[in-house]
Design an enzyme around this catalytic site. Structure first.
Site, PDB file in Angstrom:
ATOM      1  N   ASP A   1      29.875 -10.492  58.570  1.00 43.67           N
ATOM      2  CA  ASP A   1      30.813  -9.395  58.308  1.00 43.67           C
ATOM      3  C   ASP A   1      31.650  -9.193  59.576  1.00 43.67           C
ATOM      4  O   ASP A   1      31.419  -9.830  60.607  1.00 43.67           O
ATOM      5  CB  ASP A   1      30.073  -8.138  57.882  1.00 43.67           C
TER       6      ASP A   1
ATOM      7  N   CYS B   1       5.664 -13.840  38.700  1.00 44.76           N
ATOM      8  CA  CYS B   1       6.341 -14.381  39.881  1.00 44.76           C
ATOM      9  C   CYS B   1       5.527 -15.544  40.431  1.00 44.76           C
ATOM     10  O   CYS B   1       4.309 -15.482  40.505  1.00 44.76           O
ATOM     11  CB  CYS B   1       6.480 -13.282  40.925  1.00 44.76           C
TER      12      CYS B   1
ATOM     13  N   CYS C   1       2.637 -13.931  45.573  1.00 45.28           N
ATOM     14  CA  CYS C   1       1.990 -13.649  44.286  1.00 45.28           C
ATOM     15  C   CYS C   1       0.976 -14.742  43.930  1.00 45.28           C
ATOM     16  O   CYS C   1       0.011 -14.481  43.213  1.00 45.28           O
ATOM     17  CB  CYS C   1       3.036 -13.507  43.191  1.00 45.28           C
TER      18      CYS C   1
ATOM     19  N   CYS D   1       6.065 -16.845  43.533  1.00 40.05           N
ATOM     20  CA  CYS D   1       6.241 -16.963  44.982  1.00 40.05           C
ATOM     21  C   CYS D   1       4.898 -17.130  45.670  1.00 40.05           C
ATOM     22  O   CYS D   1       3.846 -16.886  45.103  1.00 40.05           O
ATOM     23  CB  CYS D   1       7.010 -15.761  45.549  1.00 40.05           C
TER      24      CYS D   1
ATOM     25  N   HIS E   1       8.159 -11.725  49.243  1.00 38.22           N
ATOM     26  CA  HIS E   1       8.152 -11.499  47.791  1.00 38.22           C
ATOM     27  C   HIS E   1       9.482 -10.914  47.313  1.00 38.22           C
ATOM     28  O   HIS E   1      10.048 -11.382  46.323  1.00 38.22           O
ATOM     29  CB  HIS E   1       7.018 -10.582  47.343  1.00 38.22           C
TER      30      HIS E   1
ATOM     31  N   ASP F   1      25.432  -9.191  48.820  1.00 40.29           N
ATOM     32  CA  ASP F   1      24.440  -9.067  49.901  1.00 40.29           C
ATOM     33  C   ASP F   1      23.948  -7.633  49.898  1.00 40.29           C
ATOM     34  O   ASP F   1      24.679  -6.721  49.491  1.00 40.29           O
ATOM     35  CB  ASP F   1      25.058  -9.355  51.269  1.00 40.29           C
TER      36      ASP F   1
END
Lengths: 392, 392
Positions: free
Chosen positions: A91, A327, A332, A329, A358, A289
């Site tokens: 930014d 999930c 998890c 991931c 996560h 974002d």
């Protein structure tokens, strides 16, 4: 052109695309994890790669203070400094000046304000923001704008929009004059960018314009039209998520998108919840974002396919289930809610690490599912619809 | 027997062995990372596995307070709770009572003290310490002892040693009566321990005795002899690293080892620096633990083959070299000193994560090199000798 963008599929207003940058391809719509100080707080870069993050966001204001933009340039640019070979967007610093500094003075020339770290006086202008971002060397950089406060009187909104337009022109002029000063040392090795160039890819950064105009649809249209007249390879919608109701945000986004070029990337800055990123992607936003997934993780607030979970609650102390059974991931797959609750309640640093992994995984998986839906010619209208398709 | 130990090679007093536990094998001499609250601060379990950690240490006192030992039992024991399928050792809580509690009262029965968290009154005895450790379910647990303060008068040291001997007998008696209450639910699945049993491996925990006796060589010998008379599958040397000079520590260790069985594991509690763990391994110590690598990491103190580095120093701000050019850990392979310095100076959580991963990697690699040296019939006398062999 310094980036390339191709729309590959569309359904309704939503579209899937491919954004080619000097540091790799980004599938859109994309959620960009925020790495304020050249680090997504608590998450090592190899884990971000495993999560499938293709682009990160860095904050120019924070990096300007620490470690300093010339220090980053001397170290080969942000990619090399943080060992992140994929795409980065920075930014302009304008939003941090707006949100972190209480004593700021805006003039035609730029903004005088005080460091949130030590109170020392600072000055940002379109020119200095371009110099800072060229030193950092992100693939995509942003014009220096004024984020109009909300609420604001109509005259004030126009005045602020006009200032942003003049700053956009100055940003572009300065960027065009200086853009070849970017000093990229690619973490993949010194030849990586040359090889990329050999395939016809760009060697300079891309500067995006920012549409302002407050909550006024007509001013938004005018801001979009006049920013496009200045001419950028991509356009952001700024000045939203500043306290206005969500229905109004949506209305502004939907209306502003109509005035943006269909063949260029559209970036909605600073949003949002998992529900919102699905919704905005369906409206035709390509890039988003937000600090929400990473910041919420640090406060024990976790996003799941079954809704939000505040892991600090005592009800999870004996809960052997994974955080989100839908999930896949690494958190998890391995840990129970009981363990995550214990880590959080005990103030263990691993709580922040695992919670952040996560939440980012949830955001990135959500966007992957949205892209998949659009590519299949389906309508990803809501988060629950998206995740109902992901269930095992 | 609940564990098996086999010496596989020796050079001088040092030896390489293999410790078989219900949750996997441990190559000795071994350094055990400290995971106080069921977490090695900042490091996910998969990274610990990748680093080659074969056994972790948990602190009974801390786990007793949070999340509570009966909570851990209800969740299937420490292995399952923290998703760590490899070996675990817990201390008895005695040392934390000694080091964390200012208001403690020692009687024949046990120790009355106050929680360091909220000041609430607590009582630990040999029996309650066994119950707590059986509930936690580590592979190796420790007798409840009194860590004698230093300096102390001779009469006080004998009195304390005698108390530890009586507590050792009570610890063993209570453990033998209750050891079948361990409730292991292996994270590898419900059949994993049964399969292990099918290969002739044990199904109960192993209780180690602890040698005390202050800084008096004769009392150390007497403590060792009488602790062996009680009979344990392994012996620890406690009460060291409590403020005495290092030369004295070494003298006590060397002398005490002579009185310990050659065919059983020897555990030196709470040491040490990288130099010290090499030295003690060469003296015939098989197991060590210390908070130093993890705690130092949190303060930016990093161990390298070229000596200690305080990463906060300004001299590293522009240093593009890896932390340790001789180290192959994921941190040294990817990040520069400049980046690590920036993370630390900016207070980024990733600093703690990466620093801890490196320091643990350095300790574990050091011990791997020591084992390799002994197996080759070489003498790993010093850290620099060990690392000079590891250099690429």
């Amino acid at each position: 052109m310094s980036i390339a963008f191709r729309v590959e599929a569309a359904f309704g207003a939503g579209r899937c695309g491919r954004l080619t940058t000097p540091h790799g391809e980004v599938e859109t719509p994309v959620f960009m994890p925020v790495g304020t100080l050249a680090s997504v707080k608590g998450v090592p870069q190899d884990v971000l790669e495993d999560l499938g993050a293709q682009i990160l966001l860095g904050n120019t204001y924070h990096l300007y203070l620490r470690p300093g933009v010339e220090q980053v340039r001397a170290l080969g640019g942000l990619h090399r400094f943080m060992s992140w070979p994929r795409a980065i967007l920075t930014d302009s610093g304008g939003f941090q000046v707006f949100s972190l500094s209480e004593l700021r003075k805006v003039t035609e020339e730029g903004v005088t304000f005080r460091s949130h770290l030590d109170g020392s006086p600072l000055f940002f202008s379109p020119e200095s923001a371009m110099d800072a971002q060229i030193a950092l060397g992100a693939d995509i950089i942003m014009a220096f704008d004024e984020c109009t406060e909300h609420p604001a009187q109509p005259a004030r909104v126009r005045e602020s929009m006009e200032l942003t337009l003049r700053w956009a022109a100055r940003s572009k002029k300065h960027f065009e004059a200086r853009k070849h000063e970017v000093s990229w040392q690619d973490p993949r090795g010194p030849d990586a960018l040359v090889r990329a160039n050999g395939r016809g890819l760009p060697e300079t950064q891309a500067l995006f314009g920012i549409v302002q105009g407050g909550m006024d649809l007509a001013l938004r249209k005018e801001s979009a039209t006049r920013t496009i007249e200045i001419g950028f390879p991509g356009y952001a919608i700024g000045g939203l998520s500043v306290g206005e109701p969500r229905a109004l945000t949506r209305e502004i986004v939907e209306s502003t998108i109509e005035h943006l070029p269909a063949d260029q990337p559209r970036y909605l800055m600073g949003v949002g919840t998992p529900e919102e990123i699905v919704e905005y992607a369906a409206l035709g936003i390509d890039m988003m974002d937000c600090v929400l997934p990473t910041r919420a993780a640090r406060h024990g607030l976790l996003f799941t396919s079954q809704g939000k979970i505040s892991i600090k609650q005592a009800q999870y102390a004996g809960d052997q289930a994974p955080l989100d059974p839908n999930c896949s991931c690494r958190v998890c797959a391995r840990y129970s809610r009981a363990y995550l609750r214990h880590l959080y309640a005990s103030g263990e640093v691993l709580a922040q690490v695992l919670n952040t992994v996560h939440n980012l995984s949830f955001y990135l998986d959500t966007m992957r599912a949205v892209r998949h839906s659009i590519a299949l010619g389906e309508s990803p209208r809501s988060l629950s619809e998206v995740w109902s398709r992901l269930k095992p």
